[in-house]
Enzyme design. Structure first.
Site, PDB file in Angstrom:
ATOM      1  N   GLN A 148       0.821  -1.218   0.000  1.00 12.00           N
ATOM      2  CA  GLN A 148       0.000   0.000   0.000  1.00 12.00           C
ATOM      3  C   GLN A 148       0.851   1.263   0.000  1.00 12.00           C
ATOM      4  OE1 GLN A 148      -2.609  -0.289   3.398  1.00 12.00           O
ATOM      5  NE2 GLN A 148      -3.788  -1.969   2.531  1.00 12.00           N
TER       6      GLN A 148
ATOM      7  N   LEU B 158      10.114  -2.110  -2.053  1.00 13.93           N
ATOM      8  CA  LEU B 158       9.844  -2.038  -3.495  1.00 13.93           C
ATOM      9  C   LEU B 158      11.077  -1.451  -4.193  1.00 13.93           C
ATOM     10  CD1 LEU B 158       6.118  -0.778  -3.574  1.00 13.93           C
ATOM     11  CD2 LEU B 158       6.931  -3.100  -3.974  1.00 13.93           C
TER      12      LEU B 158
ATOM     13  N   ASP C  13       8.944 -20.104   0.086  1.00 17.73           N
ATOM     14  CA  ASP C  13       9.429 -21.139  -0.838  1.00 17.73           C
ATOM     15  C   ASP C  13      10.895 -20.931  -1.247  1.00 17.73           C
ATOM     16  OD1 ASP C  13       6.767 -21.941  -0.739  1.00 17.73           O
ATOM     17  OD2 ASP C  13       6.241 -20.876  -2.583  1.00 17.73           O
TER      18      ASP C  13
ATOM     19  N   ARG D 211      13.720  -3.303   8.809  1.00 16.87           N
ATOM     20  CA  ARG D 211      13.564  -2.606   7.525  1.00 16.87           C
ATOM     21  C   ARG D 211      12.886  -1.242   7.700  1.00 16.87           C
ATOM     22  NH1 ARG D 211       9.169  -2.601   3.447  1.00 16.87           N
ATOM     23  NH2 ARG D 211       8.012  -3.292   5.255  1.00 16.87           N
TER      24      ARG D 211
ATOM     25  N   GLU E  22       6.426   7.963   6.296  1.00 20.50           N
ATOM     26  CA  GLU E  22       6.198   6.760   7.124  1.00 20.50           C
ATOM     27  C   GLU E  22       7.217   6.738   8.255  1.00 20.50           C
ATOM     28  OE1 GLU E  22       5.520   3.119   4.871  1.00 20.50           O
ATOM     29  OE2 GLU E  22       4.794   4.322   3.217  1.00 20.50           O
TER      30      GLU E  22
ATOM     31  N   GLY F 200       4.216   2.521  -0.671  1.00 21.56           N
ATOM     32  CA  GLY F 200       4.833   3.087  -1.865  1.00 21.56           C
ATOM     33  C   GLY F 200       6.305   2.770  -1.942  1.00 21.56           C
TER      34      GLY F 200
HETATM   35  C1  SIN Z   1       2.534   0.283   4.794  1.00 25.04           C
HETATM   36  O1  SIN Z   1       1.892   0.810   3.890  1.00 25.04           O
HETATM   37  O2  SIN Z   1       2.379   0.551   5.981  1.00 25.04           O
HETATM   38  C2  SIN Z   1       3.529  -0.755   4.436  1.00 25.04           C
HETATM   39  C3  SIN Z   1       4.703  -0.161   3.824  1.00 25.04           C
HETATM   40  C4  SIN Z   1       5.877  -1.072   3.992  1.00 25.04           C
HETATM   41  O3  SIN Z   1       5.788  -2.068   4.678  1.00 25.04           O
HETATM   42  O4  SIN Z   1       6.940  -0.755   3.454  1.00 25.04           O
END
Ligand code: SIN
Length: 532
Positions: free
Chosen positions: A45, A386, A217, A380, A115, A47
């Site tokens: 979600q 991503l 896996d 992390r 974030e 980015g």
């Molecule tokens: C989030 O949208 O909270 C997840 C983002 C992430 O885990 O990097």
């Protein structure tokens, strides 16, 4: 089955990006066990964290990543990934991805999200469905590409290595056995360059934000093939997953806290004040532990995320997917706080690679969540994954093109076909489902956010028994997706427990009541495990 120049297992951002680039140089098979879009990427979600603004810098992004990683990041890998990010992200834009932007001073600029752990706004996003949009864009390109076959409903069983076949050449990966789910047959694929892009292992825990495909896996196969696995004790728990009996795995993005969302306990208090100066936007490990402590203290089943002070128009525009989903479960986030609980979210360790995605086994590469490049260390930084998948896919492709082809001796090895013998079909599926549930529950109860030696030992003993039983199944019955996933889940669970038991300190995501302090001298190092 015919040989391919490149075989990629997994169809998320890393696998598809690699495949698109590799297809310019040779034939590529992308193996994926469900549909093409069934990947962790499609569920992302937040980015992509990437330096694009004048107020930001590579140094700040590197510093935030190192700070989150609690002393275990590989700084060179961090710098490489952070600094190559903008180029790779602009290539995504060139193939049609449109990140949200907004009008600033007469021109349009990216609308950057914030974030936890980021000192600047730097998260490029497409509303709250960034991963899904990336996945669609890449799959569209893949359809147009020549020389790529997307093999859906095919699941990798095991890697084929020279060592396992008993040949006295250098040990290397020679190919892979694949279960064709439609025919039930196991096929043999030969390749000089095999790329694991299988994502993580969230399904090893009872509660997770991950889709059903996340059964570890890649790590399990790489471990069985003798590759080095790193840092599996560092499992990231996302603080906010929707708490509702029918809402399986629904993530409530950290971006909501980035836009001012406040975590409250059952008394309505902003409890994060007591835990960290950044309160609800503190690093994830701290927030997840604080929620765990609040829930244990009060006996409540969840805490609440309150964003009711933002307008309904803003919430619907910025978080349409979350808004609609919550509403379907009877929660209007514009009017009431969202009930949330922590859930397993991200595997920070994985198959150990260098900064080109090369593993310890020649011919085998690992990219994306399955890999441990050194970017994440012990924890992390949000939205760095991503970015990592994108950058590492390009680097691994370039490195694999530079790699020496297999020696004549290795090429002369005829790969044996899979032998099913007269094995029977599993008659009692209930045993598979029971073992699956038992693993997930014991991992949640004994190997969760807060650990102890005693609980880890208990988990270890149970897992050994389960693994014995699963091995018996594997040898006596025809392989199926359920059985293969169970076998991989058990392997990865055991790797997490063994790694956690070997770290006698608390660092990043690994917190144990028996060793609550950080021990710099002995444990400022990766936890490395290999079968050999
Ligand atoms: C989030 O949208 O909270 C997840 C983002 C992430 O885990 O990097």
């Amino acid at each position: 089955m015919k040989p391919y120049d490149f075989v990629v297992i997994g169809s998320g951002i890393a696998g598809l990006t690699f495949a698109l680039k590799a297809a310019k140089h040779g034939s590529v098979a992308v193996i994926t066990k469900r549909k093409g879009a069934d990947s962790n990427t499609a569920w992302a979600q937040g980015g992509i964290a990437c330096v694009t603004s004048d107020e930001d810098s590579f140094e700040l992004h590197v510093a935030d990543t190192l700070e989150a990683g609690a002393g275990l990041c590989d700084e060179a890998a961090v710098r490489t990934i952070v600094m190559e990010g903008p180029t790779r992200v602009s290539e995504l834009v060139e193939i049609g991805l449109h990140f949200d932007d907004r009008e600033i001073g007469g021109h349009r600029e990216p609308d950057l999200g914030r974030e936890g752990g980021h000192s600047k706004r730097r998260v490029l996003h497409v509303q709250d469905v960034t991963g899904l949009e990336i996945e669609k864009t890449l799959l569209r390109e893949l359809e147009r590409a020549r020389q790529v076959e997307l093999l859906e409903h095919h699941m990798a069983v095991d890697l084929i290595t020279a060592g396992k076949l008993g040949f006295a050449t250098e040990d290397r990966c020679l190919g892979v056995y694949i279960l064709n789910e439609r025919t039930g047959e196991v096929e043999t694929i030969r390749t000089d360059r095999l790329v694991l892009a299988t994502g993580g292992c969230g399904k090893v825990y009872l509660y997770t934000t991950n889709p059903d495909i996340a059964t570890g896996d890649g790590v399990a196969m790489a471990w069985r093939a003798g590759a080095v696995i790193a840092n599996m004790e560092f499992i990231q728990f996302h603080p906010t997953c929707l708490f509702h009996p029918l809402a399986k795995s629904f993530l409530i993005s950290e971006a909501i806290r980035g836009e001012g969302g406040i975590l409250r306990n059952d008394r309505g208090e902003d409890f994060m004040e007591q835990y960290h100066p950044q309160r609800s936007l503190a690093p994830r490990d701290i927030v997840a532990r604080a929620i765990d402590a609040e829930m244990k203290r009060s006996g409540s089943k969840c805490v609440f995320l309150d964003i009711t002070h933002r307008s309904p128009e803003f919430l619907k525009e910025r978080f349409p997917h979350i808004y609609e989903t919550c509403l379907r479960f009877g929660v209007d986030m514009a009017k009431q706080p969202i009930p949330v609980v922590p859930a397993a979210h991200y595997q920070c360790g994985g198959v150990k690679t260098d900064v080109n995605g090369a593993t310890s086994l020649p011919g085998l590469y690992a990219i994306g969540e399955v890999a441990s490049t050194g970017l994440h260390g012990a924890n992390r930084l949000a939205s760095n994954s991503l970015l990592e998948g994108l950058v590492m896919a390009h680097r691994a492709c370039d490195a694999s093109l530079r790699e020496q082809p297999t020696s004549h001796a290795a090429r002369a090895i005829a790969l044996p076909e899979w032998e099913s013998g007269d094995v029977q079909i599993v008659d009692e599926l209930v045993v598979i489902y029971h073992n699956w549930d038992e693993i997930r529950r014991l991992m949640w109860d004994y190997v969760g956010i807060v650990r102890t030696e005693k609980r880890l030992q208990r988990a270890s003993a149970r897992l050994r028994n389960l693994q014995r039983e699963i091995r018996e199944f594997y040898w006596n019955f025809k392989v199926s997706v359920d059985l293969l996933e169970l076998r991989n889940l058990a392997t990865v669970a055991a790797l997490i427990v063994d790694s956690a038991l070997s770290r006698k300190e608390s660092r990043g995501l690994h917190f144990t009541l028996d060793y609550p302090a950080l021990s710099d001298e002995r444990f400022r190092r990766d936890t490395l495990i290999s079968r050999t």
